[in-house]
Motif scaffolding. Structure first.
Motif, PDB file in Angstrom:
ATOM      1  N   LYS A 111       8.558  31.201  34.448  1.00  0.00           N
ATOM      2  CA  LYS A 111       9.729  31.304  35.313  1.00  0.00           C
ATOM      3  C   LYS A 111      10.879  30.512  34.694  1.00  0.00           C
ATOM      4  O   LYS A 111      10.733  29.904  33.638  1.00  0.00           O
ATOM      5  CB  LYS A 111       9.384  30.799  36.715  1.00  0.00           C
ATOM      6  CG  LYS A 111       8.322  31.653  37.401  1.00  0.00           C
ATOM      7  CD  LYS A 111       8.037  31.191  38.825  1.00  0.00           C
ATOM      8  CE  LYS A 111       6.985  32.072  39.488  1.00  0.00           C
ATOM      9  NZ  LYS A 111       6.696  31.677  40.874  1.00  0.00           N
ATOM     10  N   LYS A 140      17.440  43.080  32.320  1.00  0.00           N
ATOM     11  CA  LYS A 140      17.473  43.637  33.667  1.00  0.00           C
ATOM     12  C   LYS A 140      17.935  45.094  33.677  1.00  0.00           C
ATOM     13  O   LYS A 140      17.926  45.741  34.717  1.00  0.00           O
ATOM     14  CB  LYS A 140      18.381  42.778  34.563  1.00  0.00           C
ATOM     15  CG  LYS A 140      17.752  41.419  34.885  1.00  0.00           C
ATOM     16  CD  LYS A 140      18.650  40.534  35.718  1.00  0.00           C
ATOM     17  CE  LYS A 140      17.939  39.216  36.031  1.00  0.00           C
ATOM     18  NZ  LYS A 140      18.785  38.258  36.755  1.00  0.00           N
ATOM     19  N   VAL A 150      13.068  44.744  45.387  1.00  0.00           N
ATOM     20  CA  VAL A 150      13.544  43.365  45.484  1.00  0.00           C
ATOM     21  C   VAL A 150      13.904  42.889  44.083  1.00  0.00           C
ATOM     22  O   VAL A 150      13.050  42.821  43.203  1.00  0.00           O
ATOM     23  CB  VAL A 150      12.467  42.440  46.094  1.00  0.00           C
ATOM     24  CG1 VAL A 150      12.988  41.005  46.175  1.00  0.00           C
ATOM     25  CG2 VAL A 150      12.067  42.944  47.482  1.00  0.00           C
ATOM     26  N   LYS A 151      15.172  42.570  43.860  1.00  0.00           N
ATOM     27  CA  LYS A 151      15.647  42.238  42.525  1.00  0.00           C
ATOM     28  C   LYS A 151      15.513  40.739  42.226  1.00  0.00           C
ATOM     29  O   LYS A 151      16.491  40.002  42.171  1.00  0.00           O
ATOM     30  CB  LYS A 151      17.099  42.683  42.369  1.00  0.00           C
ATOM     31  CG  LYS A 151      17.308  44.182  42.440  1.00  0.00           C
ATOM     32  CD  LYS A 151      16.626  44.896  41.270  1.00  0.00           C
ATOM     33  CE  LYS A 151      17.026  46.359  41.188  1.00  0.00           C
ATOM     34  NZ  LYS A 151      16.538  47.164  42.310  1.00  0.00           N
ATOM     35  N   LYS A 152      14.279  40.295  42.066  1.00  0.00           N
ATOM     36  CA  LYS A 152      14.038  38.930  41.628  1.00  0.00           C
ATOM     37  C   LYS A 152      13.909  38.927  40.111  1.00  0.00           C
ATOM     38  O   LYS A 152      13.352  39.856  39.525  1.00  0.00           O
ATOM     39  CB  LYS A 152      12.755  38.385  42.263  1.00  0.00           C
ATOM     40  CG  LYS A 152      12.840  38.177  43.761  1.00  0.00           C
ATOM     41  CD  LYS A 152      11.541  37.564  44.292  1.00  0.00           C
ATOM     42  CE  LYS A 152      11.646  37.300  45.792  1.00  0.00           C
ATOM     43  NZ  LYS A 152      10.390  36.709  46.333  1.00  0.00           N
ATOM     44  N   SER A 153      14.389  37.862  39.471  1.00  0.00           N
ATOM     45  CA  SER A 153      14.349  37.811  38.010  1.00  0.00           C
ATOM     46  C   SER A 153      12.912  37.781  37.485  1.00  0.00           C
ATOM     47  O   SER A 153      12.601  38.397  36.463  1.00  0.00           O
ATOM     48  CB  SER A 153      15.113  36.581  37.498  1.00  0.00           C
ATOM     49  OG  SER A 153      16.488  36.693  37.794  1.00  0.00           O
ATOM     50  N   TYR A 169       9.903  37.543  33.129  1.00  0.00           N
ATOM     51  CA  TYR A 169      11.255  37.147  33.524  1.00  0.00           C
ATOM     52  C   TYR A 169      12.244  38.101  32.862  1.00  0.00           C
ATOM     53  O   TYR A 169      12.260  38.241  31.636  1.00  0.00           O
ATOM     54  CB  TYR A 169      11.560  35.704  33.103  1.00  0.00           C
ATOM     55  CG  TYR A 169      12.805  35.146  33.750  1.00  0.00           C
ATOM     56  CD1 TYR A 169      12.709  34.356  34.892  1.00  0.00           C
ATOM     57  CD2 TYR A 169      14.072  35.420  33.244  1.00  0.00           C
ATOM     58  CE1 TYR A 169      13.856  33.854  35.504  1.00  0.00           C
ATOM     59  CE2 TYR A 169      15.208  34.934  33.851  1.00  0.00           C
ATOM     60  CZ  TYR A 169      15.099  34.135  34.987  1.00  0.00           C
ATOM     61  OH  TYR A 169      16.231  33.651  35.597  1.00  0.00           O
TER      62      TYR A 169
END
Length: 212
Positions: A111, A140, A150-153, A169
């Motif tokens: 992360k 991305k 859901v746009k989490k890195s 990531y």
């Protein structure tokens, strides 16, 4: 799940040097016999033949014992030294390298805080003027990321091309600039590959060369 699991199942066993790594290392670094390189996440040693061809002292670290076992079987050279470990545990406290390379390992299973820590350690482990070369830091713009609700890195999917490797990531331009804010970025490009058979394999990724 992790890459150690994948290697134990004889998957992700890349054995050919990555062309972008060869190109960027050759373009930006004077690869001399006296040079030393550290590869973070060396896998089963795909890039070792390239560095051996230059008589460079190669060091590699990978969290997978399965991968290091394969390297020790295939590369019996005094120029090759590889260990099992997680780079964030600071295994190279007193070591200085001319070049540190990573091909898609740092953004797998780590992360944001871990990536920042790795780059902090990489800076400590580089000689003054040394280079960090990062290949295939996933973007991305990758179809798989854009298709997420859901746009989490950091994404750890249960299926698809990024499953069972401990999560990935995904970076944009702003992320890359922030990650390397304590380096001088001398090269940065984003590559987009369209797969006409499987959209999930339409991958975008970053390549970076940064100087200490």
């Amino acid at each position: 799940m992790s890459f150690n699991y994948q290697y134990s199942k004889k998957k992700h066993l890349s054995v050919w040097p990555w062309s972008d790594l060869i190109s960027l290392c050759s373009r930006y670094h004077k690869l001399k016999k006296s040079s030393s390189v550290l590869e973070i996440g060396c896998g089963v040693g795909a890039n070792i033949p390239f560095f051996l061809s230059k008589n460079i002292n190669y060091h590699g670290i990978d969290i997978s014992g399965e991968a290091i076992k394969i390297i020790k079987k295939n590369f019996k050279s005094k120029y090759v030294k590889c260990i099992v470990g997680n780079y964030v545990d600071n295994h190279y406290q007193n070591k200085k390298f001319d070049l540190i390379v990573d091909r898609g390992a740092i953004t797998c299973g780590n992360k944001k805080k871990d990536i920042n820590k790795i780059l902090e350690l990489a800076s400590d482990n580089l000689k003054k003027g040394g280079l960090f070369v990062g290949i295939d830091w996933y973007s991305k713009k990758s179809f798989f990321y854009k298709n997420q609700k859901v746009k989490k890195s950091f994404v750890d999917p249960k299926n698809g091309p990024f499953s069972k490797i401990g999560g990935v990531y995904f970076c944009n331009y702003k992320d890359m600039k922030l990650f390397f804010q304590n380096f001088k970025i001398i090269h940065l490009h984003e590559r987009n590959v369209k797969n006409f058979i499987d959209d999930n394999l339409s991958i975008s990724s970053w390549c970076v060369v940064a100087k200490k």
